[in-house]
Design a protein around this motif. Structure first.
Motif, PDB file in Angstrom:
ATOM      1  N   PRO A  89      17.229  20.934  -8.045  1.00  0.00           N
ATOM      2  CA  PRO A  89      16.406  20.897  -6.827  1.00  0.00           C
ATOM      3  C   PRO A  89      15.004  21.481  -7.001  1.00  0.00           C
ATOM      4  O   PRO A  89      14.068  21.048  -6.330  1.00  0.00           O
ATOM      5  N   ARG A  90      14.852  22.471  -7.895  1.00  0.00           N
ATOM      6  CA  ARG A  90      13.529  23.106  -7.988  1.00  0.00           C
ATOM      7  C   ARG A  90      12.569  22.303  -8.846  1.00  0.00           C
ATOM      8  O   ARG A  90      11.373  22.584  -8.882  1.00  0.00           O
ATOM      9  N   LEU A  91      13.075  21.306  -9.580  1.00  0.00           N
ATOM     10  CA  LEU A  91      12.214  20.529 -10.471  1.00  0.00           C
ATOM     11  C   LEU A  91      11.827  19.213  -9.788  1.00  0.00           C
ATOM     12  O   LEU A  91      12.640  18.614  -9.091  1.00  0.00           O
ATOM     13  N   ASP A  92      10.584  18.761 -10.002  1.00  0.00           N
ATOM     14  CA  ASP A  92      10.180  17.485  -9.418  1.00  0.00           C
ATOM     15  C   ASP A  92      10.793  16.335 -10.226  1.00  0.00           C
ATOM     16  O   ASP A  92      11.470  16.559 -11.235  1.00  0.00           O
ATOM     17  N   ALA A  93      10.572  15.124  -9.746  1.00  0.00           N
ATOM     18  CA  ALA A  93      11.227  13.962 -10.355  1.00  0.00           C
ATOM     19  C   ALA A  93      10.920  13.890 -11.854  1.00  0.00           C
ATOM     20  O   ALA A  93      11.824  13.706 -12.672  1.00  0.00           O
TER      21      ALA A  93
ATOM     22  N   GLN B 210      16.233   6.757  -3.998  1.00  0.00           N
ATOM     23  CA  GLN B 210      15.203   7.210  -4.954  1.00  0.00           C
ATOM     24  C   GLN B 210      15.770   8.279  -5.882  1.00  0.00           C
ATOM     25  O   GLN B 210      15.512   8.269  -7.083  1.00  0.00           O
ATOM     26  N   ARG B 211      16.573   9.171  -5.301  1.00  0.00           N
ATOM     27  CA  ARG B 211      17.167  10.219  -6.129  1.00  0.00           C
ATOM     28  C   ARG B 211      18.049   9.607  -7.208  1.00  0.00           C
ATOM     29  O   ARG B 211      18.004  10.024  -8.369  1.00  0.00           O
ATOM     30  N   GLN B 212      18.852   8.607  -6.807  1.00  0.00           N
ATOM     31  CA  GLN B 212      19.748   8.015  -7.793  1.00  0.00           C
ATOM     32  C   GLN B 212      18.948   7.290  -8.880  1.00  0.00           C
ATOM     33  O   GLN B 212      19.333   7.280 -10.034  1.00  0.00           O
TER      34      GLN B 212
ATOM     35  N   ALA C 142       6.507  10.862  -9.014  1.00  0.00           N
ATOM     36  CA  ALA C 142       6.736  11.788 -10.128  1.00  0.00           C
ATOM     37  C   ALA C 142       6.693  13.251  -9.703  1.00  0.00           C
ATOM     38  O   ALA C 142       7.462  14.076 -10.174  1.00  0.00           O
ATOM     39  N   ARG C 143       5.773  13.598  -8.772  1.00  0.00           N
ATOM     40  CA  ARG C 143       5.593  15.001  -8.378  1.00  0.00           C
ATOM     41  C   ARG C 143       6.426  15.400  -7.167  1.00  0.00           C
ATOM     42  O   ARG C 143       6.243  16.480  -6.616  1.00  0.00           O
ATOM     43  N   HIS C 144       7.316  14.492  -6.733  1.00  0.00           N
ATOM     44  CA  HIS C 144       8.144  14.821  -5.575  1.00  0.00           C
ATOM     45  C   HIS C 144       9.405  15.529  -6.005  1.00  0.00           C
ATOM     46  O   HIS C 144      10.014  15.169  -7.004  1.00  0.00           O
ATOM     47  N   ARG C 145       9.815  16.506  -5.219  1.00  0.00           N
ATOM     48  CA  ARG C 145      11.089  17.164  -5.499  1.00  0.00           C
ATOM     49  C   ARG C 145      12.212  16.343  -4.899  1.00  0.00           C
ATOM     50  O   ARG C 145      11.985  15.566  -3.970  1.00  0.00           O
ATOM     51  N   PRO C 146      13.436  16.541  -5.388  1.00  0.00           N
ATOM     52  CA  PRO C 146      14.565  15.757  -4.899  1.00  0.00           C
ATOM     53  C   PRO C 146      14.665  15.766  -3.372  1.00  0.00           C
ATOM     54  O   PRO C 146      14.961  14.734  -2.763  1.00  0.00           O
ATOM     55  N   ALA C 147      14.376  16.923  -2.752  1.00  0.00           N
ATOM     56  CA  ALA C 147      14.517  17.018  -1.306  1.00  0.00           C
ATOM     57  C   ALA C 147      13.536  16.093  -0.584  1.00  0.00           C
ATOM     58  O   ALA C 147      13.734  15.754   0.585  1.00  0.00           O
ATOM     59  N   GLU C 148      12.469  15.702  -1.292  1.00  0.00           N
ATOM     60  CA  GLU C 148      11.461  14.842  -0.669  1.00  0.00           C
ATOM     61  C   GLU C 148      11.705  13.361  -0.962  1.00  0.00           C
ATOM     62  O   GLU C 148      10.862  12.527  -0.662  1.00  0.00           O
ATOM     63  N   LEU C 149      12.851  13.071  -1.593  1.00  0.00           N
ATOM     64  CA  LEU C 149      13.158  11.685  -1.948  1.00  0.00           C
ATOM     65  C   LEU C 149      14.368  11.210  -1.146  1.00  0.00           C
ATOM     66  O   LEU C 149      15.226  12.003  -0.755  1.00  0.00           O
TER      67      LEU C 149
END
Lengths: 235, 400
Positions: free
Chosen positions: A96-100, A146-148, A135-142
Motif C-alpha cells: 500500500p505505501r508504494l506507488d504503482a 487497475q490494481r489487478q 505510475a505515481r498513484h498508490r494502490p488506494a488511488e486505483l
C-alpha cells in the motif's frame, strides 16, 4: 513445461493427517491456458502454490521446465520463482505505501537489476497493461481493475514462463474482470503458460483445458462445464 | 538486493508509520544523549580535578611532618614527630642539588588590618620560589624577595580580594598593614586565582617564612615543596629527602606525597565513576532497544502479507531478514544521531552555565554511543526479523 507425478501435500493438524493434494499427476505444456476448478477446500490454491514453488510437495515429483524442483533449497526455490513464475492474487497484494511503479519494480529490486534499467522496464510494463499514466498513484488511488493490472505488470516484469492466477477476477466487477481476462489471454497468446484457479465458469471457459479438483484429487469432468451443479451429480 | 535499494525500501516502511517510528527513535535518542552527557560529566570531573592539580605545579614532591601510618606501640613515647625546620630545608637544598627549587611553607590564620578595616585570613609563610611552585602571578608590585629564608623581612604580598577589601580605592603598594601584632609593608598584590584545593588564593597574605614562624611562634613548618625538573627525578628526590631527614631526625618521620600519585588516584576513581555513569545510561539505551523491538514486532505482524508477497516475487529468506534488520538499524542509527545532537546542545548549555567545568564529551563516548545504538538496533531487531523470516509464504499471503 509442468509435470506432476503422484504429488501429495499433507498437513498434520491436531495429530491428524490432512491431504490437501492426494496423488495428483498432471502435465501442462508450454503456452497452454489451463483453468483449475473445484469447490473451496478442494486444494486449488495448494496446487497453485506448489506449481509456483511457494510450497513444496510432501511426496511425489514436480518437474518444472525439465528440472526437478521438489527437493530444492529455499534459496534455489526463490530463484526459480524469480526466473520462471509470476503470481496474480485475488486480493492483488500490492504494497500500500508504494506507488504503482514501485510495486511493479519490486521483483527487479530483489533480482538486483540496476536503477536505470529498472525504470525503463517498469515504464514498459505499465504501458503494456495500459496504466502508463497511473505510475505515481498508490494502490488506494486505483480502481480494483487497475490494481489487478498493476499486479499483472508486476508478475510479468521479469519475463516468467508461467503465470499463476488465483481467482484474478474474484474481487472485480464484470467489466474490469473482462479487461483483466483479456489482458491475460493476450499474454497467453504471446507464449506465456497460464494457469488460472477459479470457480467462475465464464473464466474457465476461456481456457484450453479445465482441471477439476475434489478433496485434493483430480476428478473427471463432472458432467461437462455447462452442467450447473454437475459436481454433485458426477460423484 | 543492493544496499541502496534495501535502505530506500526499509526507510519507506518507517516513514509510513511516522509517529510510531518517531517515538521509538526518540527513545534511542534519549538513551544515546544520556550516555554522552553523563560520560561528559564524569570526564569533566576528571579533567577538573586534574586541572586543579596541574595548577599546583607539576613535578612536585610535598613533604609533611609526621608519618602516615598506624602505630599502636607505647603512646606518648616517640609519638610526636620531630619538627620540620628551616635547618632541614637548608640540608635538603644542599643534599638535592638537582632540585629546581625547595620551598618551605608555614601556615596560619591571623587578623590583617589597615586603617579601620580588619579581616581574618590565611597567612602563608613562604619564600620567593612559592610564586613559581604554585603557578601564581603578581598583578602589581613584586613577590617576596630572594633572600636568606631565616631573615624575616616585614613585608607582605596580598591576595587580590584582601587588598581590595583593606585598601578599597587606595593603592595598596607601599601601604602598611598589621598582621596580628606585626606591622608589614605591602610589596605586591596577586592576580585573581580563586580556590585551589581548599585554599582561597585571592583572600590571603603571603609573608616571608621566618616572619610567619615567629608570628605563630612555631618551630615546625607546615610543608616543604620540592620541585624537580622532570617526573623522572621525582623518585630520586623522594629517596634523598627521606634519607636526609631520617639522618637529621634519627628516624623516618616525614611523609612524601607526589602530586602525581594523588592526582592519579583521584583520576582513577573518577574514571570508574564515568564508566558507572555510562553503564547507568546504557540501561536507558537498552530500554530504547526494547522499544525498537516492540515497534518492529508490530510492524512484522502488520506486514505479514507483504512478507508473503516479497517471497512470491522472488525474495529469499535472507532478503526478508535484511529488510527488517535494516529498519531496526535505521531507527537506532538515526536515533543515535539525534541523541548526539541533543547531547551536544546539553553540554554547550552546561558550559555556558558552569564555564569552569570542562564538560566536553570524550571522543570514545561519542563513537561508542553511535556504535552501541547500532548494535542495540540490530540485536533487538533480530527477533522481529527472524519472525518475519520464518513466516511460511503461503500462510503469510493468505493472512489479510
Amino acid at each position: 513445461m509442468i509435470r506432476l507425478a503422484h504429488v501429495w501435500r499433507t498437513y498434520v493438524m491436531g495429530g491428524e493427517e490432512l491431504h490437501a493434494l492426494a496423488d495428483v499427476s498432471l502435465a501442462i505444456e508450454a503456452g497452454e491456458h489451463v483453468a483449475v476448478m473445484g469447490p473451496s477446500g478442494s486444494g486449488k490454491s495448494t496446487m497453485l502454490n506448489l506449481l509456483g514453488c511457494l510450497d513444496q510437495a510432501t511426496r511425489g515429483s514436480y518437474e518444472l521446465a525439465g528440472r526437478e524442483v521438489s527437493a530444492l533449497s529455499d534459496a534455489e526455490l526463490s530463484r526459480v520463482r524469480r526466473e520462471m513464475v509470476g503470481f496474480v492474487f485475488q486480493s492483488y497484494h500490492l504494497v500500500p505505501r508504494l506507488d504503482a511503479a514501485a510495486n511493479v519494480e519490486l521483483p527487479l529490486v530483489f533480482a538486483g537489476v540496476g536503477r536505470a534499467e529498472r525504470r525503463a522496464r517498469v515504464a514498459h510494463a505499465l504501458e503494456a497493461v495500459g496504466l502508463a499514466d497511473r505510475a505515481r498513484h498508490r494502490p488506494a488511488e486505483l480502481s480494483g481493475g487497475q490494481r489487478q493490472r498493476v499486479a499483472i505488470a508486476r508478475a510479468t516484469i521479469l519475463g516468467p514462463r508461467i503465470l499463476l492466477a488465483d481467482e484474478p477476477t474474484g474481487n472485480l466487477d464484470t467489466r474490469s474482470g473482462r479487461q483483466v481476462l483479456d489482458l491475460l489471454g493476450e499474454m497467453n497468446r504471446a507464449g506465456l503458460t497460464l494457469v488460472v484457479v477459479t470457480h467462475d465458469l465464464a473464466v474457465a471457459r476461456r481456457a484450453h483445458r479445465v482441471l477439476h479438483l475434489g478433496d485434493g484429487r483430480l476428478v473427471d469432468e463432472p458432467g461437462g462445464i455447462a452442467g450447473a451443479g454437475g459436481a454433485e451429480a458426477g460423484r | 538486493m543492493k544496499v541502496l535499494d534495501l535502505l530506500s525500501f526499509s526507510s519507506g516502511a518507517l516513514v509510513m508509520h511516522r509517529l510510531r517510528s518517531l517515538l521509538s527513535l526518540v527513545g534511542v535518542a534519549i538513551g544515546v544523549a544520556a550516555v554522552v552527557v553523563l560520560t561528559s560529566l564524569g570526564e569533566g570531573a576528571r579533567r577538573y580535578v586534574r586541572g586543579q592539580f596541574e595548577s599546583l605545579g607539576t613535578n612536585l614532591l610535598i613533604v609533611l611532618p609526621g608519618k602516615v601510618e598506624t602505630t599502636g606501640a607505647m603512646p606518648g613515647m616517640g609519638g610526636a614527630p620531630n619538627d620540620l625546620t628551616l635547618g632541614d630545608v637548608e640540608a635538603l637544598r644542599r643534599g638535592i642539588p638537582f632540585a629546581k627549587r625547595i620551598v618551605p611553607i608555614a601556615m596560619g590564620s591571623e587578623t590583617v588590618s589597615h586603617a579601620e578595616r580588619r579581616r581574618q585570613v590565611a597567612i602563608v609563610g613562604a619564600t620567593a620560589g612559592f610564586l613559581e611552585a604554585r603557578r601564581l602571578a603578581v598583578a602589581a608590585g613584586r613577590f617576596l624577595p630572594e633572600s636568606d629564608m631565616d631573615r624575616g623581612a616585614p613585608v607582605a604580598v596580598l591576595g587580590c580580594d584582601l587588598a581590595r577589601e583593606l585598601f578599597r580605592a587606595d593603592n595598596p603598594l607601599g601601604g602598611l598593614v598589621r598582621v596580628g601584632e606585626w606591622r608589614m609593608r605591602v610589596i605586591g598584590v596577586l592576580e585573581p586565582r580563586g580556590m585551589q584545593l581548599g585554599l582561597d588564593l585571592d583572600d590571603l597574605a603571603i609573608v616571608p617564612v621566618a616572619s610567619a614562624m615567629r608570628m605563630f611562634n612555631r618551630r615546625s613548618l607546615f610543608r616543604v615543596l620540592v620541585e624537580v625538573n622532570s617526573p623522572a627525578q621525582i623518585d630520586l628526590a623522594k629517596e634523598r629527602t627521606l634519607a636526609i631527614l631520617a639522618a637529621r631526625h634519627g628516624e623516618e618521620d616525614v611523609t612524601c606525597v607526589t602530586q602525581d600519585s594523588v592526582a592519579g588516584a583521584l583520576a582513577a576513581i573518577l574514571a570508574v565513576l564515568t564508566l558507572a555513569l555510562a553503564g547507568i545510561a546504557g540501561i536507558s539505551l537498552s530500554v530504547a532497544g526494547i522499544g525498537i523491538m516492540n515497534v518492529m514486532l508490530v510492524s512484522v505482524s502488520e506486514r505479514t502479507p507483504e512478507v508473503g508477497l516479497l517471497r512470491a516475487v522472488g525474495a529469499q529468506r535472507g532478503d526478508v531478514r535484511l529488510v527488517f534488520l535494516a529498519e531496526a538499524g535505521m531507527l537506532a542509527v538515526v536515533g543515535g544521531a539525534v541523541g548526539l545532537i541533543l547531547a551536544w546542545v546539553a553540554t554547550r548549555v552546561l558550559e555556558l552555565l558552569y564555564p569552569a567545568f570542562p564538560a566536553t564529551p570524550p571522543a570514545w563516548a561519542v563513537v561508542a554511543a553511535l556504535l552501541v545504538s547500532l548494535v542495540v538496533g540490530l540485536v533487538f531487531g533480530v527477533l522481529p526479523a527472524m519472525r518475519a523470516t520464518r513466516l511460511d509464504p503461503v500462510a503469510a499471503l493468505s493472512r489479510q
